[in-house]
Design a protein around this motif. Structure first.
Motif, PDB file in Angstrom:
ATOM      1  N   MET A 101      82.358   7.589 -30.365  1.00 29.99           N
ATOM      2  CA  MET A 101      82.364   6.286 -31.226  1.00 29.99           C
ATOM      3  C   MET A 101      83.753   5.999 -31.577  1.00 29.99           C
ATOM      4  O   MET A 101      84.142   4.969 -31.485  1.00 29.99           O
ATOM      5  N   GLY A 102      84.489   7.076 -32.021  1.00 29.85           N
ATOM      6  CA  GLY A 102      85.963   7.029 -32.330  1.00 29.85           C
ATOM      7  C   GLY A 102      86.844   6.436 -31.175  1.00 29.85           C
ATOM      8  O   GLY A 102      87.758   5.683 -31.158  1.00 29.85           O
ATOM      9  N   SER A 103      86.629   7.091 -29.865  1.00 28.65           N
ATOM     10  CA  SER A 103      87.270   6.520 -28.981  1.00 28.65           C
ATOM     11  C   SER A 103      86.776   5.366 -28.418  1.00 28.65           C
ATOM     12  O   SER A 103      87.966   4.712 -27.885  1.00 28.65           O
ATOM     13  N   ALA A 104      85.521   4.903 -28.585  1.00 26.31           N
ATOM     14  CA  ALA A 104      85.163   3.527 -28.148  1.00 26.31           C
ATOM     15  C   ALA A 104      86.123   2.506 -29.063  1.00 26.31           C
ATOM     16  O   ALA A 104      86.568   1.494 -28.675  1.00 26.31           O
ATOM     17  N   PHE A 105      86.151   2.846 -30.260  1.00 26.67           N
ATOM     18  CA  PHE A 105      86.741   1.959 -31.234  1.00 26.67           C
ATOM     19  C   PHE A 105      88.193   2.103 -31.009  1.00 26.67           C
ATOM     20  O   PHE A 105      88.722   0.880 -31.483  1.00 26.67           O
ATOM     21  N   SER A 106      88.682   2.990 -30.723  1.00 27.52           N
ATOM     22  CA  SER A 106      90.312   3.111 -30.531  1.00 27.52           C
ATOM     23  C   SER A 106      90.555   2.086 -29.290  1.00 27.52           C
ATOM     24  O   SER A 106      91.527   1.521 -29.380  1.00 27.52           O
ATOM     25  N   GLY A 107      89.588   2.179 -28.190  1.00 27.87           N
ATOM     26  CA  GLY A 107      89.933   1.231 -27.124  1.00 27.87           C
ATOM     27  C   GLY A 107      89.794  -0.289 -27.709  1.00 27.87           C
ATOM     28  O   GLY A 107      90.556  -1.072 -27.458  1.00 27.87           O
TER      29      GLY A 107
END
Lengths: 276, 275
Positions: free
Chosen positions: B84-90
């Motif tokens: 989730m954190g990675s998706a939102f970083s993107g």
């Protein structure tokens, strides 16, 4: 003697007139805040759709967990989840109302109200009335949309009505707390910034899973979290039926929190008025 | 001689050099922004930590279900938090692009002889660096909370690859939408679509535990394969999803295909602005 009686009578009329005027002003502001919410669907639709999405997702994800030790006896996970869904939606909806109050402060409408001979308390109550009504509507929508999918309410129609009242009171309580932030900071961003805090409070409560299934620190935190008690009051109506105990928990807990929150919001309003 | 050099057409090697140089310029700018504006970076760190802690605690009991692939809830929910954190970083790349479009910085980039490819490659590389940093912190926090890998270093590598893959997909999608909408209307679609896509998979529970419509959707969702890759080194050895080539292959393939699609979408949307 006659003069004194006349003066007392006219004083009484004045007080009555003032109260009536104050009520009219509060009603007009309540109407404005309600219409404002409903005229901006982009503001209210997410707080309707997201909780419903989470409820349907939770029902499919955790449908088989209802047999776990510690889980209350339920017809379906959705029946357990209904109270959490209502609380989630109402919490998010209340932030929207408080952010609108902060926007009024930012764009100067609040100052214009203060410049006019408007009831000061009416400014706050008028704004909260819109959120409270929206909370009641959200509760009714969640109950009637989820009911055909298994979110039955054991307390029947009286229970549904009590849930709607409870939803409205939760909205009033949270709306008042969020309005305190709006009055303290005068910033819509600051109000929106409290959203993650509400999200955290919601997740560390019994909104999605019973406290009895948690362990260690999580169980302790959920036990201390007021959101757990708001949810469990509503859940009692859903699971236990229309009993005096369930109704009292569903109504009195949010009512008590609402009274405290209104006191805090009123104190913040007085504090802001002193600065003017 | 000098005239001949300055008027010759730009060769492939020059173009490659320009792209790389511009990309690294944008990477540098993005990383400096991270240092100068930690408030923009902290949500990317807070989200995986919060997800991991909250889900592990709230849904602790689901590990008691018969056949659940791990008996540690943090082992199951750490990859979800990281994803989730990675998706939102993107996706956050899309937000910063919208800011750049609104404040005029992007117009200056377009006026300069910058390679168009670098406008996508640079921010994506910067996101990879940020996601790697976040992953390192999340791994340490997860360990302290009781997460234990079941395949050694491979467990961490697979989770990191999945996180970088999801970040790339999110970045392509976020940039593409930002180029198309060019204002904050795109932001809501970015967040909502990523959120829904992530949860319509095995994000919360394994396929065996799911019931009804979600089981049908999650079974065909490519994101389910990515979660299988991310969790391959965190489930019990007896689990059918335990680390093996057949369990990670699908996730790698999903990452490659979805990244290619989303980055193509970003490049196409960028070309639309230029036209």
């Amino acid at each position: 003697m006659i003069d004194v009686a006349l003066a007392q009578k006219s004083g009484g009329d004045l007080a009555e007139h003032s109260l009536s005027l104050s009520m009219r002003q509060t009603f007009a502001l309540a109407k404005r805040s309600t219409l404002e919410l409903f005229r901006q669907p982009a503001l209210v639709v997410p707080s309707m759709l997201f909780p419903l999405f989470f409820a349907m997702l939770g029902n499919s994800s955790f449908g088989r967990t209802t047999s776990l030790p510690g889980f209350p006896k339920v017809d379906s996970y959705l029946q357990f989840q209904l109270a959490g869904t209502i609380t989630q939606g109402v919490l998010f909806g209340s932030v929207t109302g408080a952010a609108a109050l902060a926007t009024d402060i930012q764009n100067g409408f609040f100052d214009r109200l203060l410049a006019a001979p408007t009831s000061r308390t009416g400014i706050l109550l008028g704004r909260l009335a819109g959120s409270t009504l929206f909370g009641a509507l959200q509760t009714a929508v969640f109950v009637f949309v989820l009911m055909p999918f298994g979110a039955s309410v054991s307390a029947g129609i009286p229970g549904v009505l009590a849930m709607i009242v409870s939803g409205a009171l939760i909205s009033l309580a949270v709306g008042a707390l969020m309005s305190s932030v709006a009055l303290k900071t005068g910033s819509a961003e600051a109000v929106q910034g409290t959203f993650p805090l509400l999200f955290i409070l919601l997740f560390f409560s019994s909104a999605f899973f019973p406290r009895e299934t948690m362990s260690g620190a999580y169980q302790t935190i959920a036990g201390l979290n007021p959101i757990s008690y708001l949810v469990e009051g509503l859940r009692a109506l859903s699971l236990e039926g229309f009993t005096a105990s369930a109704t009292a928990r569903a109504i009195l807990v949010p009512l008590a929190i609402a009274i405290v929150a209104l006191g805090i919001a009123n104190s913040q309003l007085r504090s802001r008025l002193r600065k003017h | 001689m000098q005239t001949i050099i300055s008027t010759r057409s730009i060769g492939d090697q020059d173009l490659h050099t320009t792209t790389m140089r511009s990309s690294f310029g944008l990477v540098k700018r993005s990383l400096i922004n991270t240092r100068r504006l930690p408030s923009a970076f902290l949500p990317s760190l807070a989200m995986p930590m919060f997800n991991m802690i909250a889900f592990s605690g709230t849904f602790f009991a689901i590990t008691k279900m018969p056949g659940f692939p791990t008996d540690r809830s943090v082992n199951w929910f750490m990859p979800l938090g990281l994803a989730m954190g990675s998706a939102f970083s993107g996706v956050a790349l899309g937000f910063s692009l919208i800011r750049d479009l609104e404040n005029g910085f992007y117009d200056r980039l377009r006026m300069s002889p910058t390679s168009r490819l670098s406008l996508v490659v640079g921010p994506v590389i910067a996101t990879w660096i940020r996601v790697t940093l976040v992953a390192a912190i999340v791994f340490v926090a997860a360990f302290l909370l009781g997460a234990r890998p079941t395949s050694g270093v491979l467990s961490y590598i697979c989770s990191l690859i999945a996180a970088l893959g999801i970040a790339t997909i999110g970045a392509g999608w976020g940039l593409g939408l930002a180029y198309r909408f060019q204002d904050m209307r795109g932001a809501a679609i970015m967040q909502l679509s990523i959120f829904v896509t992530m949860f319509l998979s095995t994000a919360q529970v394994p396929l065996d535990v799911m019931t009804g419509w979600l089981h049908t959707v999650a079974r065909v969702s490519p994101v389910t394969n990515i979660f299988r890759l991310a969790r391959a080194g965190w489930v019990n050895e007896s689990s059918p999803d335990y680390m093996s080539w057949s369990n990670v292959y699908g996730g790698l393939l999903a990452i490659v295909i979805l990244s290619a699609l989303s980055l193509t979408f970003a490049m196409r949307s960028l070309q639309q602005i230029d036209n």
